[in-house]
Design a protein around this motif. Structure first.
Motif, PDB file in Angstrom:
ATOM      1  N   THR A  66      -3.250   4.334  -7.969  1.00 19.49           N
ATOM      2  CA  THR A  66      -3.302   3.518  -7.095  1.00 19.49           C
ATOM      3  C   THR A  66      -4.890   2.783  -7.471  1.00 19.49           C
ATOM      4  O   THR A  66      -5.682   3.404  -8.013  1.00 19.49           O
ATOM      5  CB  THR A  66      -3.108   3.888  -5.455  1.00 19.49           C
ATOM      6  N   ASP A  67      -5.067   1.593  -6.682  1.00 21.28           N
ATOM      7  CA  ASP A  67      -5.992   1.005  -7.055  1.00 21.28           C
ATOM      8  C   ASP A  67      -6.946   1.060  -5.788  1.00 21.28           C
ATOM      9  O   ASP A  67      -6.596   1.797  -5.028  1.00 21.28           O
ATOM     10  CB  ASP A  67      -5.845  -0.385  -7.529  1.00 21.28           C
ATOM     11  N   HIS A  68      -7.927   0.021  -5.823  1.00 22.31           N
ATOM     12  CA  HIS A  68      -8.895   0.097  -4.590  1.00 22.31           C
ATOM     13  C   HIS A  68      -8.157  -0.014  -3.276  1.00 22.31           C
ATOM     14  O   HIS A  68      -8.862   0.266  -2.240  1.00 22.31           O
ATOM     15  CB  HIS A  68     -10.085  -0.839  -4.759  1.00 22.31           C
ATOM     16  N   LEU A  69      -6.914  -0.721  -3.278  1.00 26.27           N
ATOM     17  CA  LEU A  69      -6.286  -1.036  -2.134  1.00 26.27           C
ATOM     18  C   LEU A  69      -5.459   0.038  -1.745  1.00 26.27           C
ATOM     19  O   LEU A  69      -4.585  -0.043  -0.632  1.00 26.27           O
ATOM     20  CB  LEU A  69      -5.639  -2.352  -2.254  1.00 26.27           C
ATOM     21  N   GLY A  70      -5.013   1.052  -2.627  1.00 29.32           N
ATOM     22  CA  GLY A  70      -3.952   1.889  -2.650  1.00 29.32           C
ATOM     23  C   GLY A  70      -2.640   1.370  -3.040  1.00 29.32           C
ATOM     24  O   GLY A  70      -1.624   1.951  -2.862  1.00 29.32           O
TER      25      GLY A  70
ATOM     26  N   VAL B 207       0.793  -1.215  -0.004  1.00 27.07           N
ATOM     27  CA  VAL B 207       0.059  -0.055  -0.017  1.00 27.07           C
ATOM     28  C   VAL B 207       1.007   1.334   0.037  1.00 27.07           C
ATOM     29  O   VAL B 207       1.694   1.383   1.021  1.00 27.07           O
ATOM     30  CB  VAL B 207      -1.038  -0.016   1.112  1.00 27.07           C
ATOM     31  N   LEU B 208       0.717   2.253  -1.014  1.00 22.16           N
ATOM     32  CA  LEU B 208       1.622   3.319  -1.293  1.00 22.16           C
ATOM     33  C   LEU B 208       0.939   4.501  -0.953  1.00 22.16           C
ATOM     34  O   LEU B 208       1.375   5.639  -0.767  1.00 22.16           O
ATOM     35  CB  LEU B 208       2.160   3.431  -2.595  1.00 22.16           C
ATOM     36  N   ASP B 209      -0.427   4.462  -1.169  1.00 22.26           N
ATOM     37  CA  ASP B 209      -1.214   5.885  -0.877  1.00 22.26           C
ATOM     38  C   ASP B 209      -2.722   5.337  -0.632  1.00 22.26           C
ATOM     39  O   ASP B 209      -2.929   4.107  -0.477  1.00 22.26           O
ATOM     40  CB  ASP B 209      -1.030   6.641  -2.156  1.00 22.26           C
TER      41      ASP B 209
END
Length: 825
Positions: free
Chosen positions: A59-63, A43-45
């Motif tokens: 980013t996607d739904h998970l960050g 998770v980056l953001d």
């Protein structure tokens, strides 16, 4: 310059571009995990963050980083698609080929199973299989294979059934080859191009199914990276972060499009090279005295192992309305290529080098496909050589001719009378019962006449007939040629008659054009060419034609204590129909039994019963006094060895994927396993020399042999197992007269020197006249009469025999040549 070169260049360029794109997409998918800057679950953001900084695609739904998950998510898609495709093809190809070859109970079981799977929608079949096997990579892979399987079975079965019709497959089956060998070595190599194209298309389908499974959540489970799963997981945030959905979707799209483009470029549909469009105006009628067909400097080339060669070279030819021009020459001289080029058609591997072709005063070459179809549909008709394949097997007589008329825009109301008129023109029944017949309910002569009627129905200006009598008995061939002569006398179309038998066509033609090695070496009125042939090629053809007069009695072999082959009381059926009744035959060692008769009389069925390829018969067959089972599966290796088949068509009797050496070595290895590699090579060379070929021919493929050389190779293959009886099925029917003479002389020598018994099925009475021995006349499924050949040819007692003898062609007497027609050097 080759006019097809620009088109081929564009095709190669498209193939290269598509291949580069596909390889790049696949490499990106396979190597992507190594290039990912971050872990797929890191998770980056915040979820659905926009692009920037360490997350260039957001980013996607998970960050997690979209770019990293995209790079890591393609590998499973590609590998799973390939694995599912491979599994489906191994199972589907095995089931399809086995069903086609073995038939019986296996075929309907395989087909019904495939039908059940095909009846279910792909989405439902995918869901049911995943539910049964469980979610995850293994379940989706198995489900994808199941979705692909039924269509693969159908495609492979259909192509295998077509391949099994080849004579070289029947020869392998008849000599007792195992099922695995026939499928893997005789059938599969020739199916490879078709199956490769189909597999490429199926790969696209596999990618689509696996992607759909991922999108539905059946495949890789979170937090694994997968392109289909990414689309599923991020669809709710499409408005916030479209790249999370668009990037994996584009990856799937590029993979599918690149694969499709490569398939289209590498396996193109048969099409004419695109050329500059020309406006075409279809003439209302050809000018009365103008040539219907005019060729100028026509040159057609082919690329071979030794470079480019000319198949037809600088041919000038004209054909006036109402005239019949016989195009003759030895096998491989370019006759069929020239005839097809006159219609604007070239076989695969051939290309127009230069020249002009005019049909009814209009240019043929360089037209668009649509314009060429219009020109041919108005002005030309074509009848192919083989009556077995000239008619669509699923269409009735009326439907077949009616389809020709429909394609030529003849109004529906006019078609019934035009169909009946065309049938009457070729002396066929035109009642409702005959119009409802299928091709398999017609004799060979009737099929050829129906094909002729279809070509004549729209009243063309030019009719091209390609070897129309080569597969017909003398009486049927004579009747067909009489129809052609009558068409000429009634003011019918100009006719280009391709033939290898000068004696047959001499009575129907006005002029003769002689081809040799693609060159026009002589042309003139029939009487002039027959009386004073100027070229060496024409002299050989005339000499061979004059030999068609039946020779005197031949010495008959002495009777042995035990006949080589005895057949008693054969009754054969095809379904519910009886095709052979009360057949009694015998032949001594070193003897010859010729079986002649009209087309459709049962000659080929008789040979198939003897070889075991048609097991549905009753009666008693003995070889050297020992009883032989009816079907192949019940025969021992020794019984299979003693009876060897030489198929009819020299162009179809040898597998094109094998060299001559391999073709002959296979039966040697099968029946003489003690031979090592060097001994096998020496034996192959000995057999080639025995049939009049050189050792160097062992390294050639069949495509590089003439018709006579191919027939000699087929004889060498049959002799490799030292048989007691050779079964020869119309072995001279597809050969020109000089080549046929050499094959007959070879058979006579084998009979005399090796003591091999011959059973020769033929429609040419000059063959038994030269071979001697015994003769049996087979008509309507019965032996009409039999006895010594010399007695039966000099004093026949049955009307069928007399009719066959009366139809043996002879050269007409010289007659004055029409004014204005001269012989060409």
């Amino acid at each position: 310059m080759d006019k097809a070169t620009p088109a081929r260049g564009r095709g190669r360029l498209r193939a290269v571009v598509a291949a580069v794109v596909l390889v790049a997409a696949v490499l990106l998918a396979l190597l992507g995990p190594l290039l990912a800057p971050h872990g797929t679950g890191e998770v980056l953001d915040m979820p659905y963050a926009p692009a920037g900084g360490s997350t260039p695609l957001g980013t996607d739904h998970l960050g997690a980083d979209v770019l990293s998950r995209f790079l890591a998510g393609g590998r499973s898609l590609v590998l799973l698609s390939l694995a599912a495709l491979a599994a489906a093809y191994v199972l589907g190809a095995s089931a399809g080929m086995l069903a086609a070859l073995r038939g019986g109970r296996i075929d309907p079981v395989v087909l019904r199973a495939a039908d059940v799977l095909l009846s279910l929608p792909a989405f439902l079949l995918l869901s049911l299989t995943v539910v049964a096997l469980g979610r995850g990579v293994a379940g989706v892979g198995a489900a994808t294979a199941v979705v692909l399987l039924p269509e693969i079975v159908r495609v492979v079965r259909a192509t295998t059934l077509q391949a099994l019709q080849h004579d070289y497959v029947e020869a392998a089956v008849a000599r007792g080859e195992r099922t695995a060998y026939v499928l893997l070595r005789e059938v599969l190599p020739n199916l490879a191009p078709v199956l490769a194209a189909d597999a490429a298309v199926r790969f696209v389908g596999a990618v689509f199914v696996v992607s759909t499974a991922g999108f539905l959540g059946y495949g890789a489970q979170p937090p694994a990276a997968d392109w289909g799963l990414m689309v599923l997981e991020n669809r709710d945030g499409l408005s916030l972060q479209p790249l999370a959905v668009a990037v994996p979707a584009v990856g799937i799209l590029v993979l599918l499009l690149a694969a499709n483009l490569l398939v289209d470029a590498v396996f193109p549909a048969a099409r004419r090279p695109r050329t500059r469009r020309r406006p075409v105006v279809v003439a209302a009628d050809a000018v009365a005295d103008a040539p219907v067909l005019r060729l100028r400097g026509l040159t057609v080339g082919a690329d071979g192992p030794s470079g480019t060669r000319s198949v037809v070279e600088s041919v000038d030819l004209e054909l006036a309305p109402g005239r019949v021009l016989a195009l003759v020459g030895p096998s491989g001289s370019g006759k069929t290529t020239l005839a097809l080029a006159a219609l604007g058609e070239l076989r695969p591997g051939l290309a127009l080098r230069q020249g002009e072709v005019h049909l009814a005063g209009l240019p043929v070459l360089g037209l668009t496909e649509r314009a060429l179809r219009r020109l041919r549909s108005r002005h030309a008709g074509y009848v192919p050589q083989d009556p077995r394949t000239s008619l669509a097997p699923t269409m009735r007589v009326a439907e077949h001719i009616g389809e020709f008329l429909r394609a030529r825009s003849v109004p529906r109301a006019q078609r019934p009378e035009r169909i009946r008129s065309a049938l009457r023109a070729v002396r066929l029944p035109c009642d409702d019962a005959f119009l409802r017949r299928f091709p398999h309910q017609l004799s060979g002569g009737q099929r050829q006449r129906v094909a002729l009627a279809a070509a004549l129905a729209h009243r063309p200006d030019l009719l091209v007939l390609d070897e129309p009598t080569s597969a017909l008995d003398p009486a049927t061939a004579a009747a067909l040629l009489a129809d052609i002569k009558r068409l000429r006398e009634d003011g019918g179309p100009a006719i280009l008659l391709v033939a290898h038998d000068l004696a047959q066509v001499a009575s129907a033609a006005d002029e003769v054009a002689v081809l040799d090695a693609g060159r026009l070496v002589e042309r003139g009125p029939v009487a002039e060419v027959l009386a004073r042939p100027a070229s060496a090629t024409a002299r050989r053809l005339v000499d061979a034609a004059r030999m068609t007069a039946l020779p005197g009695p031949r010495e008959v072999a002495n009777h042995a204590d035990t006949p080589a082959l005895v057949l008693r009381g054969l009754e054969a059926r095809r379904g519910a129909r009886r095709v052979l009744t009360a057949i009694d035959l015998s032949v001594d060692p070193g003897g010859c039994l010729s079986v002649v008769g009209p087309s459709g009389g049962g000659k080929t069925t008789l040979l198939r019963c003897l070889t075991g390829l048609h097991p549905d018969w009753s009666g008693d067959l003995r070889l050297a006094g020992a009883e032989v089972p009816h079907g192949l599966r019940g025969r021992s290796r020794d019984r299979l060895r003693m009876l060897q088949l030489v198929p009819q068509d020299p162009h179809d009797s040898l597998n094109p994927r094998h060299t001559v050496g391999r073709i002959i070595a296979r039966p040697l290895g099968q029946y003489r396993p003690e031979l090592d590699a060097e001994a096998l090579r020496r034996e192959v060379h000995r057999l080639l020399e025995q049939v009049g070929l050189a050792a160097e021919h062992a390294d050639r493929r069949p495509e590089h042999l003439s018709g006579g050389q191919r027939q000699r190779v087929a004889l060498a293959r049959a002799l490799a197992v030292e048989p007691a009886v050779l079964l020869c099925d119309e072995v001279t029917s597809a050969l020109d007269a000089p080549t046929a003479d050499t094959v007959i002389a070879l058979l006579a020598g084998l009979r005399r020197e090796l003591g091999v018994a011959l059973v020769v099925v033929t429609h040419d009475l000059t063959v038994p006249a030269r071979l001697g021995g015994q003769l049996a006349v087979l008509a309507d499924g019965r032996i009409r009469e039999s006895g010594p050949t010399d007695r039966m040819l000099s004093a026949p007692t049955d009307p069928v025999t007399a009719e066959l003898l009366a139809a043996v062609p002879s050269l007409p007497m010289a007659r004055p040549a029409p004014a204005g027609i001269t012989k060409q050097p």
